[in-house]
Design a protein around this motif. Structure first.
Motif, PDB file in Angstrom:
ATOM      1  N   SER A   1      10.963 -34.313 -29.483  1.00 40.76           N
ATOM      2  CA  SER A   1      10.639 -35.705 -29.808  1.00 40.76           C
ATOM      3  C   SER A   1      10.443 -35.911 -31.305  1.00 40.76           C
ATOM      4  CB  SER A   1       9.385 -36.145 -29.063  1.00 40.76           C
ATOM      5  OG  SER A   1       9.602 -36.091 -27.680  1.00 40.76           O
TER       6      SER A   1
ATOM      7  N   SER B   1      20.616 -33.216 -23.739  1.00 41.47           N
ATOM      8  CA  SER B   1      19.373 -32.693 -23.162  1.00 41.47           C
ATOM      9  C   SER B   1      19.085 -33.254 -21.779  1.00 41.47           C
ATOM     10  CB  SER B   1      18.196 -33.027 -24.073  1.00 41.47           C
ATOM     11  OG  SER B   1      17.830 -34.389 -23.923  1.00 41.47           O
ATOM     12  N   GLN B   2      19.528 -34.469 -21.532  1.00 39.09           N
ATOM     13  CA  GLN B   2      19.251 -35.184 -20.280  1.00 39.09           C
ATOM     14  C   GLN B   2      17.756 -35.331 -20.021  1.00 39.09           C
ATOM     15  OE1 GLN B   2      21.698 -33.107 -17.252  1.00 39.09           O
ATOM     16  NE2 GLN B   2      22.635 -35.109 -16.973  1.00 39.09           N
ATOM     17  N   ASP B   3      16.983 -35.479 -21.089  1.00 41.02           N
ATOM     18  CA  ASP B   3      15.529 -35.596 -20.975  1.00 41.02           C
ATOM     19  C   ASP B   3      15.113 -37.023 -21.331  1.00 41.02           C
ATOM     20  OD1 ASP B   3      12.761 -35.391 -21.159  1.00 41.02           O
ATOM     21  OD2 ASP B   3      12.841 -33.380 -22.015  1.00 41.02           O
ATOM     22  N   ALA B   4      14.537 -37.724 -20.374  1.00 43.77           N
ATOM     23  CA  ALA B   4      14.187 -39.139 -20.541  1.00 43.77           C
ATOM     24  C   ALA B   4      13.112 -39.369 -21.598  1.00 43.77           C
ATOM     25  CB  ALA B   4      13.748 -39.727 -19.207  1.00 43.77           C
ATOM     26  N   ARG B   5      12.423 -38.344 -22.042  1.00 46.66           N
ATOM     27  CA  ARG B   5      11.389 -38.564 -23.058  1.00 46.66           C
ATOM     28  C   ARG B   5      11.991 -38.981 -24.399  1.00 46.66           C
ATOM     29  NH1 ARG B   5       9.466 -32.642 -25.149  1.00 46.66           N
ATOM     30  NH2 ARG B   5      11.484 -31.662 -24.827  1.00 46.66           N
ATOM     31  N   TYR B   6      13.304 -38.882 -24.555  1.00 45.19           N
ATOM     32  CA  TYR B   6      13.941 -39.286 -25.808  1.00 45.19           C
ATOM     33  C   TYR B   6      14.357 -40.747 -25.813  1.00 45.19           C
ATOM     34  CZ  TYR B   6      14.036 -34.265 -26.402  1.00 45.19           C
ATOM     35  OH  TYR B   6      13.668 -32.950 -26.502  1.00 45.19           O
TER      36      TYR B   6
ATOM     37  N   LEU C   1      20.543 -40.813 -19.836  1.00 47.11           N
ATOM     38  CA  LEU C   1      19.125 -40.543 -19.591  1.00 47.11           C
ATOM     39  C   LEU C   1      18.556 -41.382 -18.451  1.00 47.11           C
ATOM     40  CD1 LEU C   1      17.803 -40.151 -23.243  1.00 47.11           C
ATOM     41  CD2 LEU C   1      18.535 -38.385 -21.650  1.00 47.11           C
TER      42      LEU C   1
ATOM     43  N   ARG D   1      27.627 -29.597 -21.913  1.00 44.15           N
ATOM     44  CA  ARG D   1      26.290 -29.194 -21.478  1.00 44.15           C
ATOM     45  C   ARG D   1      26.372 -27.999 -20.533  1.00 44.15           C
ATOM     46  NH1 ARG D   1      25.185 -33.155 -18.475  1.00 44.15           N
ATOM     47  NH2 ARG D   1      24.782 -34.605 -20.161  1.00 44.15           N
TER      48      ARG D   1
ATOM     49  N   ALA E   1      20.175 -36.082 -27.482  1.00 44.84           N
ATOM     50  CA  ALA E   1      19.384 -36.600 -26.358  1.00 44.84           C
ATOM     51  C   ALA E   1      20.231 -36.640 -25.091  1.00 44.84           C
ATOM     52  CB  ALA E   1      18.837 -37.987 -26.689  1.00 44.84           C
TER      53      ALA E   1
END
Length: 191
Positions: free
Chosen positions: A70, A95-100, A125, A144, A92
């Protein structure tokens, strides 16, 4: 900033920004990179002991993904113009991470001409259906998958000193200079 500008700049310097500035060129570039990953998969699986030039983009991605979080997303979006916004968005998406998602909002303000990258990352995301980026999503997904089994090596990004630390160093330089200790003042200034 969370990390020193020079460290972050060194990290993203090898990214071929001119090839990922527009959706069409990004799609062509990602397609070539994934095809190289397919062709040179036997070498890619030997990373980090063995490397070869056709897989350079994979290595750049691995290094950046290893450092990505982040705070790096925020630094890229706020302090590196359209390049940082586009690259942060693609990282982002990888990464497939929703925190971004919140970092993508900042990137939107930084790079209004490159909204496609933020839209692409946001659709990935959020798990939403792609609007016109199906091929880009496919190439990112395949990239990925190629990167997933590879080890993440540590990346050293030095943290920016706090304002208090910077003020304390400046005061140490002033005190040393006033006392005539120019060597110490110079050493403190170089830190």
């Amino acid at each position: 900033m969370h990390y020193l500008f020079s460290d972050t700049e060194r990290l993203i310097l090898p990214v071929p920004f001119e090839l990922v500035v527009r959706p069409a060129s990004a799609q062509r570039f990602l397609k070539r990179a994934v095809e190289a990953g397919d062709e040179w998969g036997h070498v890619l699986s030997a990373y980090p002991d063995v490397r070869c030039e056709p897989l350079d983009f994979h290595y750049v991605c691995l290094q950046n993904i290893s450092a990505f979080g982040s705070e790096l997303m925020a630094d890229l979006a706020q302090h590196f113009g359209w390049r940082g916004a586009v690259w942060g968005s693609l990282l982002a998406a990888l990464s497939q991470d929703a925190r971004y998602l919140s970092g993508l909002d900042t990137a939107r303000r930084t790079a209004p001409r490159n909204q496609w990258a933020m839209d692409l990352a946001q659709s990935i995301l959020n798990g939403a259906a792609p609007l016109n980026d199906g091929a880009l999503i496919e190439w990112l997904s395949r990239l990925r998958a190629q990167l997933a089994p590879l080890p993440r090596l540590p990346v050293n990004l030095r943290r920016c000193p706090s304002r208090e630390e910077t003020a304390a160093r400046a005061e140490a330089v002033r005190v040393a200079y006033r006392n005539g200790d120019f060597a110490t003042a110079l050493a403190q200034a170089r830190r």
